[in-house]
Design a protein around this motif. Structure first.
Motif, PDB file in Angstrom:
ATOM      1  N   ASP A 487       0.819  -1.212   0.000  1.00 30.31           N
ATOM      2  CA  ASP A 487       0.000   0.000   0.000  1.00 30.31           C
ATOM      3  C   ASP A 487       0.849   1.256   0.000  1.00 30.31           C
ATOM      4  N   ILE A 488       2.080   1.118   0.267  1.00 30.04           N
ATOM      5  CA  ILE A 488       2.992   2.264   0.326  1.00 30.04           C
ATOM      6  C   ILE A 488       3.813   2.254  -0.956  1.00 30.04           C
ATOM      7  N   LEU A 534       1.593   6.711   7.158  1.00 28.23           N
ATOM      8  CA  LEU A 534       1.237   5.451   6.500  1.00 28.23           C
ATOM      9  C   LEU A 534       2.206   4.337   6.888  1.00 28.23           C
ATOM     10  N   ILE A 661       0.928   5.433  -7.058  1.00 27.09           N
ATOM     11  CA  ILE A 661      -0.094   6.130  -6.264  1.00 27.09           C
ATOM     12  C   ILE A 661      -1.282   6.511  -7.151  1.00 27.09           C
ATOM     13  N   GLY A 690       3.304  12.511  -1.859  1.00 24.62           N
ATOM     14  CA  GLY A 690       2.246  11.521  -1.999  1.00 24.62           C
ATOM     15  C   GLY A 690       0.884  12.110  -1.738  1.00 24.62           C
ATOM     16  N   LEU A 691       0.884  12.986  -0.764  1.00 19.76           N
ATOM     17  CA  LEU A 691      -0.385  13.631  -0.453  1.00 19.76           C
ATOM     18  C   LEU A 691      -0.793  14.569  -1.580  1.00 19.76           C
TER      19      LEU A 691
END
Ligand SMILES: Nc1ncnc2c1ncn2[C@@H]1O[C@H](COP(=O)(O)OP(=O)(O)OP(=O)(O)O)[C@@H](O)[C@H]1O
Length: 759
Positions: A487-488, A534, A661, A690-691
């Motif tokens: 997930d990362i 995360l 992502i 990432g955000l």
């Protein structure tokens, strides 16, 4: 001087040519001399040598005459004897061999100087007497020599030398009488001083085996004994070697402490094969007995200790040193004695001890160096059943790192004991709702177990304000879906480090227990929105731990008055919910160097946090991992950086991570993008966190909605929306921009170079 005399009417004149008489009268037809012939030739050579010496001495004619007469009488008697015996011969062969002097080399050559070959001399007087009585004619030298063939010296010296000179006579006489046993000796005397084993050859250099008749008659003085030849005995070096042996004298006390086989009762030692007959073998020195070294031979009596030589003493000193000083290292030699069972004290023979404490079991490392020493203890044999149950049962709730999938079933699990150990019975006993919330949703039956070791935690929890417990339960403990490594996006290096240095030490605390600096606290620093939180959630998910998320900014801004108590309560609950992961974001708010007021709420909050953190770091039993995150690592008091053993930079996602992502976020929506458009998106999101990428995708995902008339939004179904296109992303780019400046990025890089643990 050459003398001449007349004996029995024979005019005899001695000349050196007489010495060559044997060769002149032997029937030598073969060019290859037989052994007998060789011996005779050698004897003739010796005879000539001595005769020259004798001939040069002046002797009276009367003496020569008497001697010649005497010998003529002797040898005439022998020749006329009834039995033709090889009396004077050095050969014990047949008479024929004696006569012609030939002997085949292939035939066994028997030495004459032995008891069997020597004719007893008791017959000689008889034949001499008979000769005197009946035989008066003088025999010519030819006949005499022919009969005695092998003794040319005698044949040619019927005229006895004068012997007035002791210088020459001393050597001449033995040679003349080498084969003449004297009746003064016992018949069994073999005419040799040496043992029969060694008297295989007769040599002129040998000392006279017996006194000559002239010695017996007093005509000659006994010559001084010549030095023994050094090579008489093959393999035996004369008497010089014998002197090195300790010949026991008659008064030598019997050895009472020697082993059997050495006549402990004082009996004479058995004769030795290398010693003359009758001489006892040298008594061996008793072997040294080493103190503490029990030399016990099979069936041998103990040997008394004796004085040690320097060498042996030094050797024993070294042995004692190894026995005493290095006994631990190699006591198998020092402590081992014959007839003794191998001691289990020796590490070389030490068997695995199943009775060792549990603390030393299962990890393959023995903390007790004194007892373990060099012994290798197989981990499998020492793995206790409880440890195996502990880690085998952890698979029910822990998520194992994907790359370690093979160990998932065996290691990525936790036992009920580990949870129950720190589970407070208060929660189940009192049944308070807020306390029940402390229970981890996937914790299982371990909550019902309790041990004596968590009584102190239980007492603290009882005394803690329920409001704080409620706050921690509702605000701090974060529940949600487990986060997997997949997930990362990106961050491969960081994830590998975390797996190796954070997860496994907790999952296999037994294997890592020997290390004192386990990274129980890490600092994740980097731009905002890069996945630090995360990662914290992922770690907790992989450990099956309770995830505590404490926002530093929230403590300062929202609960500044209770921040200190909230921190205390959070760690207290975390101990009850082990394993636990306490994630503290914006840690710079607590550990900032700007906090100067000593008794300010922030200062007290920081003090409480550091105290709790120190407790976690120094506790070997707590399975608590503290993860702190900051986007301003430079503001952390540099004296407090030491609390974080691992300082990991969480950088901006690279192109691959951004692509991942975007794909992850778009899978939740209907989209229509080709590879080229994806590549353009990845390229245009350069410098996005990432955000930021998540925000871009969210903005692009609402593009289809924005295209709908407002009146239709209330009734339209999601499936009726058009797919997200690249144009939506074009529109999103107008609103979403990178949130991290290049200056900030450079600062992270620099700080990472100075204090980070990853590149
Ligand atoms: N590497 C990543 N992989 C996938 N998603 C990511 C990644 N990094 C960030 N995101 C997205 O950004 C969101 C925020 O991430 P996260 O809260 O972990 O960032 P952060 O570093 O903790 O931010 P902050 O420093 O502000 O607390 C996540 O919910 C996720 O959607």
């Amino acid at each position: 001087m050459i003398s001449s005399t007349s004996v029995y009417g024979l005019k005899m004149q001695w000349t050196p040519e007489h010495a060559q008489w044997p060769e002149q009268h032997f029937d030598i037809t073969s060019t290859t001399r037989s052994p007998a012939h060789k011996v005779e030739a050698y004897r003739g050579h010796l005879q000539r040598t001595y005769q020259y010496a004798w001939a040069n001495d002046d002797i009276s004619a009367l003496t020569a005459s008497n001697l010649l007469k005497k010998y003529a009488e002797k040898y005439s008697g022998i020749l006329e004897g009834p039995v033709d015996r090889p009396v004077l011969s050095n050969y014990s062969d047949t008479p024929s061999g004696l006569v012609n002097g030939r002997k085949n080399d292939s035939e066994p050559w028997q030495p004459s100087l032995n008891s069997e070959a020597v004719y007893p001399m008791n017959c000689v007087p008889d034949v001499i007497t008979a000769s005197k009585a009946g035989v008066s004619s003088a025999l010519p030298p030819v006949d005499v020599s022919a009969s005695i063939g092998s003794s040319p010296g005698v044949a040619s010296n019927l005229t006895e030398p004068s012997y007035s000179s002791s210088t020459c006579g001393s050597h001449t006489v033995p040679s003349l009488h080498a084969g003449l046993p004297s009746q003064e000796y016992a018949p069994g005397y073999n005419g040799s001083y040496l043992h029969s084993t060694y008297s295989s050859q007769a040599t002129p250099a040998l000392p006279s085996p017996h006194p000559s008749p002239l010695h017996s008659s007093g005509l000659l003085q006994p010559p001084p004994p010549p030095p023994p030849p050094p090579a008489l005995v093959p393999g035996y070096n004369g008497t010089s070697n014998l002197s090195s042996y300790s010949y026991p004298s008659a008064s030598y006390p019997p050895q009472t402490a020697v082993g059997s086989g050495y006549s402990p009762g004082g009996a004479p030692p058995p004769p030795s094969a290398y010693l003359p007959s009758g001489i006892p073998a040298p008594t061996p020195l008793p072997p040294t007995t080493v103190p503490g070294y029990t030399y016990q031979g099979h069936g041998l009596t103990p040997i008394a200790p004796s004085a040690l030589t320097n060498n042996s003493a030094s050797s024993l000193k070294r042995k004692a040193f190894y026995m005493a000083g290095q006994g631990d290292m190699d006591s198998s030699y020092g402590n081992y004695s014959y007839g003794q069972q191998r001691s289990t004290q020796s590490p070389m023979y030490r068997m695995p001890d199943n009775s060792i404490s549990n603390s030393n079991r299962g990890n393959g490392f023995d903390r007790n160096a004194e007892t373990s020493s060099l012994a290798f203890k197989p981990t499998k044999q020492l793995m206790p059943s409880e440890q195996q149950r502990k880690f085998s049962s952890q698979s029910s709730r822990a998520l194992t790192p994907p790359s370690y999938s093979t160990a998932k079933n065996s290691l990525g699990s936790r036992s009920s004991e580990s949870f129950g150990k720190y589970t407070s019975p208060v929660m189940s006993e009192h049944g308070d709702d807020h306390r029940q919330l402390l229970a981890h949703p996937i914790q299982g039956p371990g909550l019902r177990a309790a041990t004596s070791s968590n009584h102190s935690v239980d007492e603290q929890l009882k005394n803690t304000d329920t409001h704080l417990i409620d706050l921690v339960t509702n605000e701090i403990i974060t529940q949600g879906p487990p986060v997997d490594w997949s997930d990362i996006a990106g961050l491969d290096l960081v994830k590998a480090v975390i797996k190796e240095e954070v997860l496994w030490p907790v999952l296999r605390s037994d294997a890592f227990s020997g290390l004192t600096a386990l990274p129980r606290s890490i600092l994740l620093f980097g731009p905002r929105g890069t996945g630090k939180t995360l990662l914290g959630r992922c770690i907790a998910s992989q450990l099956g731990a309770t995830f505590f998320k404490i926002a530093g900014s929230g403590l300062v801004a929202k609960w500044i008055g209770e921040a200190e108590k909230i921190i205390h309560a959070s760690f207290l609950v975390a101990r009850c919910r082990q394993p636990s992961v306490i994630f503290v974001s914006d840690i710079d708010m607590l550990l900032s160097s700007q906090v100067s007021e000593e008794h300010s709420p922030v200062s007290r909050m920081r003090t409480e946090f550091l105290m709790q953190l120190d407790t976690v770091l120094t506790s070997a039993e707590d399975q608590i991992v503290v993860i702190c995150a900051t986007s301003k690592p430079e503001e952390i008091d540099e004296s407090l950086r030491r609390y974080f053993m691992k300082r990991l930079l969480i950088p901006l996602p690279d192109s691959t991570a951004r692509h991942q992502i975007i794909v992850q976020l778009l899978t939740q929506h209907n989209y229509c993008l080709n590879d080229k458009e994806f590549a353009l998106l990845v390229q245009r999101t350069e410098g996005f966190s990432g955000l930021d990428v998540a925000h871009l995708c969210q903005e692009a995902a609402v593009g289809p909605l924005h295209a709908m008339p407002a009146t239709d939004l209330s009734a339209i179904m999601p499936s009726q929306l058009r797919p997200v296109t690249y144009q939506d992303f074009e529109n999103a780019f107008c609103k979403i921009q990178p949130s991290i400046s290049q200056k900030e990025l450079d600062m992270y890089v620099e700080w990472n170079k100075m204090f980070g643990c990853s590149q």
